[in-house]
Design a protein around this motif. Structure first.
Motif, PDB file in Angstrom:
ATOM      1  N   LEU A   1       0.822  -1.214   0.000  1.00 48.91           N
ATOM      2  CA  LEU A   1       0.000   0.000   0.000  1.00 48.91           C
ATOM      3  C   LEU A   1       0.855   1.262   0.000  1.00 48.91           C
ATOM      4  CD1 LEU A   1      -3.025  -0.805   2.304  1.00 48.91           C
ATOM      5  CD2 LEU A   1      -3.075  -0.145  -0.097  1.00 48.91           C
ATOM      6  N   VAL A   2       1.932   1.242   0.779  1.00 50.84           N
ATOM      7  CA  VAL A   2       2.838   2.399   0.800  1.00 50.84           C
ATOM      8  C   VAL A   2       3.480   2.585  -0.576  1.00 50.84           C
ATOM      9  CG1 VAL A   2       5.002   3.285   1.773  1.00 50.84           C
ATOM     10  CG2 VAL A   2       3.268   2.298   3.281  1.00 50.84           C
ATOM     11  N   ALA A   3       3.930   1.497  -1.187  1.00 58.01           N
ATOM     12  CA  ALA A   3       4.542   1.582  -2.529  1.00 58.01           C
ATOM     13  C   ALA A   3       3.529   2.101  -3.543  1.00 58.01           C
ATOM     14  CB  ALA A   3       5.066   0.212  -2.954  1.00 58.01           C
ATOM     15  N   PHE A   4       2.293   1.616  -3.469  1.00 56.27           N
ATOM     16  CA  PHE A   4       1.248   2.089  -4.368  1.00 56.27           C
ATOM     17  C   PHE A   4       1.051   3.592  -4.211  1.00 56.27           C
ATOM     18  CE2 PHE A   4      -3.208   3.241  -5.026  1.00 56.27           C
ATOM     19  CZ  PHE A   4      -3.400   2.824  -6.333  1.00 56.27           C
ATOM     20  N   ALA A   5       0.900   4.053  -2.967  1.00 55.60           N
ATOM     21  CA  ALA A   5       0.665   5.477  -2.717  1.00 55.60           C
ATOM     22  C   ALA A   5       1.838   6.326  -3.200  1.00 55.60           C
ATOM     23  CB  ALA A   5       0.409   5.714  -1.231  1.00 55.60           C
ATOM     24  N   VAL A   6       3.055   5.880  -2.937  1.00 54.59           N
ATOM     25  CA  VAL A   6       4.234   6.640  -3.373  1.00 54.59           C
ATOM     26  C   VAL A   6       4.298   6.693  -4.898  1.00 54.59           C
ATOM     27  CG1 VAL A   6       6.764   6.595  -3.436  1.00 54.59           C
ATOM     28  CG2 VAL A   6       5.566   6.264  -1.271  1.00 54.59           C
ATOM     29  N   LEU A   7       4.071   5.568  -5.555  1.00 55.84           N
ATOM     30  CA  LEU A   7       4.105   5.558  -7.024  1.00 55.84           C
ATOM     31  C   LEU A   7       3.020   6.441  -7.627  1.00 55.84           C
ATOM     32  CD1 LEU A   7       4.903   1.813  -7.708  1.00 55.84           C
ATOM     33  CD2 LEU A   7       6.327   3.769  -8.313  1.00 55.84           C
ATOM     34  N   VAL A   8       1.842   6.441  -7.025  1.00 54.71           N
ATOM     35  CA  VAL A   8       0.758   7.285  -7.528  1.00 54.71           C
ATOM     36  C   VAL A   8       1.122   8.757  -7.381  1.00 54.71           C
ATOM     37  CG1 VAL A   8      -1.624   8.011  -7.099  1.00 54.71           C
ATOM     38  CG2 VAL A   8      -1.078   5.594  -7.248  1.00 54.71           C
TER      39      VAL A   8
ATOM     40  N   ALA B   1      -8.685   5.454  -2.084  1.00 54.46           N
ATOM     41  CA  ALA B   1      -8.563   6.773  -1.467  1.00 54.46           C
ATOM     42  C   ALA B   1      -7.254   7.452  -1.857  1.00 54.46           C
ATOM     43  CB  ALA B   1      -8.665   6.648   0.051  1.00 54.46           C
ATOM     44  N   ALA B   2      -6.158   6.684  -1.892  1.00 57.05           N
ATOM     45  CA  ALA B   2      -4.867   7.263  -2.289  1.00 57.05           C
ATOM     46  C   ALA B   2      -4.920   7.767  -3.726  1.00 57.05           C
ATOM     47  CB  ALA B   2      -3.755   6.223  -2.129  1.00 57.05           C
ATOM     48  N   GLY B   3      -5.528   6.995  -4.617  1.00 56.38           N
ATOM     49  CA  GLY B   3      -5.638   7.421  -6.007  1.00 56.38           C
ATOM     50  C   GLY B   3      -6.527   8.638  -6.176  1.00 56.38           C
ATOM     51  N   LEU B   4      -7.697   8.622  -5.525  1.00 57.34           N
ATOM     52  CA  LEU B   4      -8.618   9.747  -5.651  1.00 57.34           C
ATOM     53  C   LEU B   4      -8.063  11.013  -5.001  1.00 57.34           C
ATOM     54  CD1 LEU B   4     -12.046   7.985  -5.027  1.00 57.34           C
ATOM     55  CD2 LEU B   4     -11.125   8.822  -7.201  1.00 57.34           C
ATOM     56  N   LEU B   5      -7.408  10.871  -3.862  1.00 51.75           N
ATOM     57  CA  LEU B   5      -6.820  12.027  -3.184  1.00 51.75           C
ATOM     58  C   LEU B   5      -5.699  12.639  -4.026  1.00 51.75           C
ATOM     59  CD1 LEU B   5      -6.912  13.694  -0.566  1.00 51.75           C
ATOM     60  CD2 LEU B   5      -5.192  12.139   0.360  1.00 51.75           C
ATOM     61  N   THR B   6      -4.830  11.798  -4.549  1.00 47.20           N
ATOM     62  CA  THR B   6      -3.753  12.295  -5.397  1.00 47.20           C
ATOM     63  C   THR B   6      -4.300  12.927  -6.662  1.00 47.20           C
ATOM     64  OG1 THR B   6      -2.258  10.594  -4.565  1.00 47.20           O
ATOM     65  CG2 THR B   6      -1.628  11.663  -6.612  1.00 47.20           C
ATOM     66  N   GLY B   7      -5.305  12.278  -7.257  1.00 40.29           N
ATOM     67  CA  GLY B   7      -5.922  12.834  -8.457  1.00 40.29           C
ATOM     68  C   GLY B   7      -6.594  14.159  -8.190  1.00 40.29           C
ATOM     69  N   GLY B   8      -7.253  14.289  -7.038  1.00 35.64           N
ATOM     70  CA  GLY B   8      -7.920  15.537  -6.694  1.00 35.64           C
ATOM     71  C   GLY B   8      -6.942  16.667  -6.430  1.00 35.64           C
TER      72      GLY B   8
END
Length: 193
Positions: free
Chosen positions: A18-25, A96-103
Motif C-alpha cells: 500500500l505504501v509503494a502504491f501510494a508513493v508511485l501514484v 482513497a490514495a488514487g482519488l486524493l492524489t488525483g484531486g
C-alpha cells in the motif's frame, strides 16, 4: 486473530504494498511511455498508472495464498469474513490514495489507478475461486492485453478495456464496483480451502 493477522502477512506484505502504491501514484501519476499497438498504426500511450494497481493485487493474492487450510477449517472465527474485511480495507485505502492524489494534482490517471484497483482485485478474486495459481496472472494478463490491444485507435479504448476509460466516466466506476463485489462474494462463498 493474531495468528490470522500474521498468516496473512499484513505487516510484511500488504502494508509495504500500500505504501509503494501510494508513493508511485504521487510520484509518477503523469508518467507514460509510447508502446507499439497491435491493432493500430500509431503507438499506444501507456501511463505508468496502468501498471501500479498490480502492486496491490499481487500483494493481496500473495496474502490470501498464505492460508493454512487445516487450521482455518476448524477456526472459531469466520476467516473468510476476516479476509473480506481485509481485502475491502486494502482496496478502499488504495482507492482513497488514487482519488486524493488525483484531486490534489488534477491528474485523472491517479484517480484511474485507484479505480482500477477495484476492478483488478475483483478479477483476481474471481480467478482465485477457479485456480489459486491464476490469481496473480489474470490481472497481469488483463493489463498487458489492454496495453497492446485495448485501443481501437489513438486514445479511444474499446468498451471492454475498462481500465483505460476516463476517470470521470461513472458507468465504469459502477462496473468496477460490480466486479469487485462479485469477487468478494466469490471469495466468501465459493473459495476452496
Amino acid at each position: 486473530m493474531t495468528l490470522w493477522f500474521k498468516a496473512r502477512r499484513v505487516q510484511a506484505a500488504l502494508g509495504p504494498a500500500l505504501v509503494a502504491f501510494a508513493v508511485l501514484v504521487v510520484v509518477a501519476h503523469d508518467q507514460y511511455v509510447q508502446l507499439p499497438s497491435l491493432l493500430t498504426a500509431r503507438g499506444n500511450r501507456v501511463f505508468l498508472m496502468q501498471l501500479v494497481p498490480l502492486v496491490v493485487t499481487s500483494a493481496l493474492a500473495y496474502s490470501l495464498a498464505q492460508a493454512v487450510a487445516e487450521i482455518e477449517a476448524v477456526a472459531q472465527r469466520k476467516v473468510r469474513r476476516l479476509d473480506a474485511a481485509l481485502i475491502t480495507a486494502v482496496v478502499v485505502a488504495a482507492l482513497a490514495a488514487g482519488l486524493l492524489t488525483g484531486g490534489i494534482s488534477g491528474s485523472p490517471e491517479a484517480s484511474m489507478a485507484g479505480r482500477n484497483v477495484l476492478f483488478l482485485t475483483g478479477l483476481m478474486l474471481v480467478a482465485r475461486t477457479f485456480n489459486e495459481q491464476a490469481a496473480t496472472a489474470v490481472p497481469v494478463g488483463w493489463v498487458l492485453a489492454v496495453m497492446f490491444i485495448g485501443y481501437r485507435d489513438f486514445n479511444r479504448p474499446w468498451p471492454w478495456a475498462v481500465t483505460l476509460h476516463p476517470s470521470d466516466y461513472l458507468p465504469t466506476y459502477g462496473f468496477c464496483l460490480l466486479v469487485f463485489a462479485a469477487g468478494l462474494i466469490a471469495h466468501v462463498r465459493f473459495r476452496r480451502l
